[in-house]
Scaffold this motif. Structure first.
Motif, short mmCIF file in Angstrom:
data_model
loop_
_atom_site.label_atom_id
_atom_site.label_comp_id
_atom_site.label_asym_id
_atom_site.label_seq_id
_atom_site.Cartn_x
_atom_site.Cartn_y
_atom_site.Cartn_z
N GLY B 235 -4.69 -10.91 6.13
CA GLY B 235 -5.08 -9.91 6.19
C GLY B 235 -4.31 -8.63 5.27
N PRO B 236 -3.60 -8.44 6.31
CA PRO B 236 -2.78 -7.79 5.46
C PRO B 236 -2.51 -7.03 3.66
CG PRO B 236 -1.26 -8.35 7.17
CD PRO B 236 -2.94 -8.17 7.33
N THR B 238 -4.40 -9.11 1.79
CA THR B 238 -5.36 -8.06 0.79
C THR B 238 -5.84 -7.09 1.08
OG1 THR B 238 -6.56 -10.63 1.95
CG2 THR B 238 -8.08 -8.76 0.92
N VAL B 239 -5.83 -6.55 2.09
CA VAL B 239 -5.90 -4.73 1.74
C VAL B 239 -4.77 -3.93 0.84
CG1 VAL B 239 -5.69 -2.45 3.02
CG2 VAL B 239 -6.62 -4.38 3.82
N GLY B 240 -3.56 -4.93 1.20
CA GLY B 240 -2.42 -4.57 0.12
C GLY B 240 -2.83 -4.25 -1.52
N MET B 242 -5.59 -4.74 -2.80
CA MET B 242 -6.63 -3.63 -3.32
C MET B 242 -6.27 -2.44 -3.32
SD MET B 242 -10.21 -5.78 -1.19
CE MET B 242 -9.69 -4.73 0.55
N THR B 243 -5.63 -1.93 -2.32
CA THR B 243 -5.28 -1.00 -3.06
C THR B 243 -3.79 -0.31 -3.87
OG1 THR B 243 -3.27 -1.00 -1.25
CG2 THR B 243 -5.66 -0.22 -0.56
N THR B 277 -17.36 0.00 -2.99
CA THR B 277 -16.35 0.26 -1.06
C THR B 277 -16.83 -0.59 0.02
OG1 THR B 277 -16.36 2.88 -1.01
CG2 THR B 277 -16.39 1.47 1.23
N TYR B 280 -15.19 -4.69 -1.58
CA TYR B 280 -13.48 -4.74 -0.70
C TYR B 280 -14.14 -5.12 1.04
CZ TYR B 280 -10.95 -2.43 -4.44
OH TYR B 280 -10.47 -2.87 -6.13
N SER B 281 -14.83 -4.16 1.67
CA SER B 281 -15.02 -4.56 2.78
C SER B 281 -15.32 -5.94 3.02
CB SER B 281 -16.12 -3.29 3.98
OG SER B 281 -15.83 -2.38 2.63
N PHE B 284 -12.21 -8.23 2.80
CA PHE B 284 -11.91 -8.17 4.19
C PHE B 284 -11.89 -8.68 4.71
CE2 PHE B 284 -9.56 -5.68 7.63
CZ PHE B 284 -8.19 -6.18 7.63
#
Ligand SMILES: Nc1ncnc2c1ncn2[C@@H]1O[C@H](COP(=O)(O)OP(=O)(O)O)[C@@H](O)[C@H]1O
Ligand code: SF4
Ligand SMILES: [Mg+2]
Lengths: 348, 308
Positions: B235-236, B238-240, B242-243, B277, B280-281, B284
């Protein structure tokens, strides 16, 4: 009696930020084939460290066997290489641990965990190993072993898990079993069942057992010989009768009088030994029990007592045994009575 | 099991709805208009443009229209690119991002696991300290710093790898590496802690007491149990990623979704910003759900039936 293991003058230390912790200091004992030797003592007296040393399972980073021998089958285990020791573990010498809730791998089926040892030490087909595992689970009294074999530890109760651990330990028919407080974490009734199981299996396979416990009731029920440990040393050792009926060491007296008595008035509080065990990194001079001993002589605070042989089987380390010491009578009510607990445990 | 999935799906949709709503109304706060050169437009042109895109309607109505379209998987038209749907823009941009993102995760996880495991097995040794240092460095220094350094030294000075653009696999190497630094560091630190924890467990002593070789103890008991919680890092991570792509793609001129996203924010392309957005959401939320299912499969103590 055939001696199968003999420990001589064992010294084990840990190193920590606070300096050296001398956890085991000059421990010696023998174990005979098919018998049970109990090692008793308060928590922190070095029982588990002694047990782990025999298996060479001490943490490598901070522990060291400073001195001594562990002789088994013509070999000195202290000097054995890792690889040779691995071959011995689980096949000749096995261990049962205190807490069955943590001593099993939570993500592996119990069948796999039992089979692992079998496959390691015996050459057998997968199918034979499986059949043998089902047999073992049946042997230790697990109902429905054919089904339970594929389940995970969390699907078992504490008592059942300890049975699994025992099955694991006995998988390869070891000559010696080290049980470190095997029932401390269990309910009283389950405790009695596990002890019964161990006795029964011992009779069947002639396994020698080193039983570590702080419960003298368990000792009375299980052991033929007893070693009393305090601050890393064996203070007194002898046959069960010698320790229970003719105890010589004030620490043994203390342990015995802090034990619940069947026929005594239950409303009277138990009398634990006052004080706490010494800090093993800053041991006092003289007898380690001296600060807590109500019979301590002047000499006790300066010099460690030597070993006195009371009989061929009974040894004590206490200045009171010196011929120059004043005669002290052991306190009233100690010895004898306690063995009443034996029938209680066996019958419960 | 079925109930579990249904309730999970319900939660996912509610989460998405909240995200759509929040993004939609926050977008109203963006300064400026979504049109090119608004200062050159006449009053009349502006009105007709607003009408064309439905911006003349009340905000609340716009919101419900958007939701209605969304239910038919219609993300609307881009303001910046005349006549192109948001779906087609995302579709044309996702490839490069997915490629460098996946490469970064796969390589970063493998390298991170290796580093962290060595670290734990050689606890308190020089190797351990070195890898902890690398991990701390990788977590605290932003990835664009590594990207810029790599671009200058490997790309411009040594000319080992192309410094930018997108014309073949070798162009993916540096962006992927730059993105993977964070992955390596996070995974290494995580697995190291897990391994040390497992190494201290009683059942590891039990395994040794059975006479298993040290290798078998480590592989069958320690690594297996330490790896299970690593899936929660997905999870984290994927966010990392993406940003990370937002900046990395800009630096290396990768025609990916991240680059499009920053571009669209710059020109107030409302519908594309909303679309990306949401994309991406959803990604996630999907990953989080996969992680939960995977964890249930890997750890026998967790039963999916009992939940929800
Ligand atoms: N891994 C370790 N590191 C440092 N000290 C230890 C370790 N294990 C045991 N000790 C020390 O050795 C002493 C004896 O412990 P132990 O043998 O576990 O006692 P017990 O008789 O209760 O089994 C304790 O005082 C403890 O502080
Ligand atoms: S040697 Fe002295 S202090 Fe130690 S147990 Fe005997 S009497 Fe007590
Ligand atoms: Mg202990």
């Amino acid at each position: 009696m055939e001696k199968i293991l003999s420990v001589e003058n064992l010294h084990v230390s840990f190193y920590s930020d606070g300096g050296e912790i001398a956890a085991v200091r000059g421990v010696s004992f023998d174990v005979n084939k098919g018998e049970t030797l109990a090692i008793v003592g308060e928590s922190g007296s070095g029982k588990s460290v002694t047990a782990k040393t025999l298996m060479k399972l001490l943490p490598k980073q901070n522990s060291i066997i400073k001195q001594g021998d562990v002789k088994y089958g013509g070999k000195n285990l202290v000097q054995l290489t890792n690889r040779d020791m691995e071959k011995l573990r689980g096949s000749e010498i096995s261990m049962v641990f205190q807490d069955p809730m943590t001593s099993l791998n939570p993500t592996m089926t119990i069948g796999k965990q039992v089979m692992e040892g079998l496959k390691r030490h015996r050459t057998m087909s997968k199918k034979t190993a499986y059949t043998r595992t089902v047999e073992l689970l049946e042997l230790v009294g697990i109902p429905d072993p054919g089904e339970r074999i594929n389940q995970y530890p969390h699907q078992f109760s504490g008592g059942m898990r300890q049975r699994v651990v025992i099955a694991m330990a006995l998988a390869c028919n070891p000559k010696m079993l080290i049980a470190d407080e095997p029932t401390t974490a269990l309910d009283v009734t389950i405790q009695a069942q596990i002890l019964e199981l161990m006795k029964e299996l011992q009779k069947k396979f002639q396994t020698a057992i080193i039983l570590i416990t702080h419960d003298l009731g368990v000792v009375a029920n299980m052991a033929q010989r007893v070693a009393v440990m305090y601050a890393g040393e064996i203070m007194e050792s002898g046959t069960l009768d010698e320790i229970f009926y003719q105890p010589k060491h004030p620490y043994t007296w203390g342990l015995l009088s802090s034990m619940p008595k069947l026929h005594a008035d239950r409303s009277l509080p138990l009398t634990p030994i006052p004080g706490t065990p010494p800090d093993l990194s800053h041991l006092p001079e003289g007898c380690p029990f001296a600060p807590r001993c109500q019979y301590a002589l002047k000499v006790c605070h300066q010099y460690e007592p030597g070993k006195t042989k009371v009989s061929t089987t009974h040894t004590v380390s206490c200045w009171l045994e010196d011929e120059r010491a004043p005669k002290v009578k052991k306190p009233e009510g100690i010895g004898g009575m306690q063995r009443g607990r034996q029938s209680k445990i066996a019958g419960s | 099991m079925r109930n579990y999935f249904l309730s999970r799906l319900g939660y996912m949709l509610v989460t998405l709805l909240i995200i759509v709503t929040a993004t939609f109304f926050f977008m109203q706060l963006l300064p400026g208009t979504p049109f090119n050169n608004p200062e050159k437009l006449t009053e009349q042109q502006l009105l007709s443009l607003n009408e064309k895109y439905g911006l003349d309607k009340p905000i609340a109505l716009q919101y419900f229209i958007y939701l209605g379209n969304l239910l038919q998987f219609d993300l609307g038209l881009s303001f910046q690119y005349e006549g192109r749907t948001v779906e087609s823009i995302i579709g044309s941009r996702i490839g490069p991002s997915a490629l460098i993102g996946l490469q970064a995760v796969v390589f970063g996880t493998a390298a991170g696991l290796l580093l962290g495991m060595i670290s734990a097995l050689k606890h308190n040794s020089f190797l351990d300290y070195t890898s902890v240092f690398i991990a701390v460095l990788g977590m605290s220094v932003p990835s664009f710093v590594f990207a810029a350094l790599m671009q200058y030294y490997l790309g411009v000075k040594l000319q080992w790898l192309p410094a930018a653009l997108w014309r073949g696999w070798e162009y993916t190497i540096m962006p992927s590496l730059a993105l993977s630094v964070m992955v390596i560091a996070t995974v290494a630190r995580f697995i190291r802690t897990e391994m040390l924890e497992v190494l201290g467990q009683d059942y590891v002593v039990t395994a040794r007491a059975k006479g298993l070789t040290e290798k078998a103890v480590i592989v069958k008991h320690v690594v297996r149990n330490a790896l299970i919680p690593v899936v929660t890092m997905l999870g984290p991570l994927t966010v990392g990623i993406m940003t990370g792509t937002l900046v990395i793609e800009k630096i290396f001129a990768v025609p990916g979704l991240g680059e499009q996203f920053t571009l669209s924010i710059m020109v107030n392309d409302y519908s594309v910003i909303m679309g990306i957005t949401l994309f991406y959401s959803s990604l996630f939320i999907l990953v989080v759900m996969i992680v939960d299912i995977l964890y249930g499969v890997l750890d026998p103590r967790i039963s999916l039936k009992g939940e929800g």
